[in-house]
Design a protein around this motif. Sequence first.
Motif, short mmCIF file in Angstrom:
data_model
loop_
_atom_site.label_atom_id
_atom_site.label_comp_id
_atom_site.label_asym_id
_atom_site.label_seq_id
_atom_site.Cartn_x
_atom_site.Cartn_y
_atom_site.Cartn_z
N ASP A 22 1.53 -2.77 -1.51
CA ASP A 22 0.89 -1.84 -0.57
C ASP A 22 1.81 -1.60 0.63
O ASP A 22 2.02 -2.48 1.46
CB ASP A 22 -0.45 -2.42 -0.11
CG ASP A 22 -1.28 -1.41 0.67
OD1 ASP A 22 -0.72 -0.37 1.09
OD2 ASP A 22 -2.49 -1.66 0.86
N SER A 23 2.34 -0.38 0.74
CA SER A 23 3.27 -0.05 1.84
C SER A 23 2.60 -0.11 3.20
O SER A 23 3.28 -0.24 4.22
CB SER A 23 3.88 1.33 1.62
OG SER A 23 2.88 2.34 1.61
N ASP A 24 1.27 -0.02 3.24
CA ASP A 24 0.57 -0.11 4.52
C ASP A 24 0.81 -1.46 5.20
O ASP A 24 0.68 -1.59 6.42
CB ASP A 24 -0.95 0.06 4.32
CG ASP A 24 -1.33 1.49 3.98
OD1 ASP A 24 -0.50 2.39 4.21
OD2 ASP A 24 -2.45 1.70 3.49
N LEU A 25 1.14 -2.48 4.40
CA LEU A 25 1.29 -3.83 4.93
C LEU A 25 2.75 -4.27 5.06
O LEU A 25 3.02 -5.45 5.29
CB LEU A 25 0.53 -4.82 4.02
CG LEU A 25 -0.95 -4.52 3.79
CD1 LEU A 25 -1.54 -5.52 2.81
CD2 LEU A 25 -1.73 -4.53 5.10
N ASP A 26 3.68 -3.34 4.94
CA ASP A 26 5.11 -3.70 4.96
C ASP A 26 5.51 -4.40 6.26
O ASP A 26 6.39 -5.27 6.25
CB ASP A 26 5.97 -2.45 4.76
CG ASP A 26 5.98 -1.99 3.31
OD1 ASP A 26 5.51 -2.75 2.44
OD2 ASP A 26 6.46 -0.86 3.04
N SER A 27 4.88 -4.02 7.36
CA SER A 27 5.26 -4.62 8.65
C SER A 27 4.85 -6.08 8.76
O SER A 27 5.29 -6.78 9.68
CB SER A 27 4.63 -3.82 9.79
OG SER A 27 3.21 -3.88 9.73
N LEU A 28 4.03 -6.57 7.84
CA LEU A 28 3.53 -7.95 7.91
C LEU A 28 4.27 -8.91 6.99
O LEU A 28 4.07 -10.13 7.10
CB LEU A 28 2.03 -7.98 7.54
CG LEU A 28 1.09 -7.00 8.23
CD1 LEU A 28 -0.34 -7.22 7.70
CD2 LEU A 28 1.12 -7.16 9.74
N ARG A 29 5.10 -8.40 6.11
CA ARG A 29 5.58 -9.22 4.99
C ARG A 29 6.43 -10.42 5.41
O ARG A 29 6.47 -11.43 4.68
CB ARG A 29 6.35 -8.35 4.00
CG ARG A 29 5.47 -7.24 3.43
CD ARG A 29 5.97 -6.66 2.13
NE ARG A 29 5.06 -5.57 1.72
CZ ARG A 29 3.90 -5.76 1.11
NH1 ARG A 29 3.53 -6.99 0.81
NH2 ARG A 29 3.13 -4.73 0.79
#
Length: 554
Positions: free
Chosen positions: A534-541
């Motif tokens: 899910d690209s929406d969560l990329d900033s959290l990875r």
Amino acid sequence: MVAARLPEKAGKEESAINEFFAELRRRRVIRVIVLYAIAGWIVIEVSATVLPGLNLPDWAPTLVIVLVALGFPIAVLMAWAFDLGPGGVTRTGPAEAAPAEAAGSAETAGVVEPAEATEPAKRSDADDRSIAVLPFVNMSGDRENEYFSDGIAEEILNLLVKLPQLKVASRTSSFTFKGKEANIPTVAAELGVATVLEGSVRQAAGRVRITAQLIDAKTDTHLWSETYDREFKDVFAIQDDIAQSIVDALQMTLTPQERRSIQFVATSDAKAYDHYLRGRSFMYSMSRRDYEHAITMYQQAIEVDDKYALAYAGMADAYAHLYRYADASAENAAKAEKASKKAIELDPDSSEAHASRGLSLFISEQYEAAHEEFREAIRLNPKLWEAHYYSGLASASKGDFEAAIEHYRNAIEVNSADYQAPLFMAQAYASLGRKHDEMKVRLDALSTLQQHLEMNPHDTRALYICAQNLCCVGEFEKGSELADRALAQGNDEPVVLYNVACFYAHAGDKDRSIDMLERAVDKGWGDKAWIETDSDLDSLREMPRFQELLARID
């Protein structure tokens, strides 16, 4: 009340205004006004630049403006009276008179109950072969019977959508008018169709009374109407007759296979059918409790008719959605696969059964087998939106974003009123780093989302999807308001918590996003393959808390 007509006086006034503007378009007056305005502006600008250099009097440019202004009403009158065509300048004749049936068009939608059927009007234009099926009005006096009146309309829509030569507005778009006041021409214009089917249902004491009427949006007159007053067990024959009458009214020629496709054959037991409609009515809220209610209803339908393939398919969908959005247990995934397999065994020619089978395989990460089922569903019914949409979700889950975009595009072509596929298409573009394409899709989708929310302000899924889109295009405050509304309506639903977490990830509030994700997982969210792509969560990875969260999911 669905699509109720306006009061008589207001309806006549609006009709007169619509007719006036239609006549302006027919006589090409609007086009002349636009062209004259452009040409006049050019003349004024040129004169203001050129005339002073010719040593003409100072009032010369003012004279040009006055002459352009005086010429405007003359141009409008000439456009009204005359037309320029291949044969030269000709006088524009009056419009053809509307059929006399318009006298009865001011009655309340879905309430008119003619004593006998009307003959279909003559129609020959292929572009007129488009229809919207509005939710039928529940006349039973009991709100709990809404599932039945809605279900009858939806079943007729599902029959008609199988005809390739007929454009059918989707349930998503047609059902936005449920309980809204709007006249038929307005509804048709909103949905982009030439005809509208409306009706009413009254169910009591083992009998059902169904009134249906097909209305020509251009003239707001009946093409066909009928009232059926029969025993409840005859509901299947009524649906078949309505579908066939629509085909006859639109002067469509069907092949034998197409004629069979609009005959209801899923079950012959009215009680099983009633349970099935009840189950399907619970499938749209995306809440754990309603999915569980749906499963109960489908199970009761199967107990009455154990050969009911669509009931098995519905049960498979309910378990699959329960797995994806509320309770990602191995038991739910296994039950979805078992029910979908049974649906295929009972009816291998059912596109719905194949789509359900594909969904059950998709949640078990059996992607190739899932795509085979989706392809078969599309072969059997190219207009089955779910097959295209699920194909996109499955492709995105396995990281094939190019294929996902194509599947989402096909889903949008089938149902342009849907607001979900565009969001996931934008996510796929984001995963590919195609920022321009992502933003174009998001901006295009906003009008659809906002229009849907105007008609359905309590649609929780639309609220959080619109919130994400607004945040991504820089409208954080507006998005935050919608996200808060979604949370207020579904604070304990894992799917709501997950998607609001996506909103805060886009907004840059990583800690709050992780908090929401942890609550979602605690309450049952467990689609690990989706979270991982899910690209929406990329900033959290790269955050340790996010990695620990992934490790918690089996």
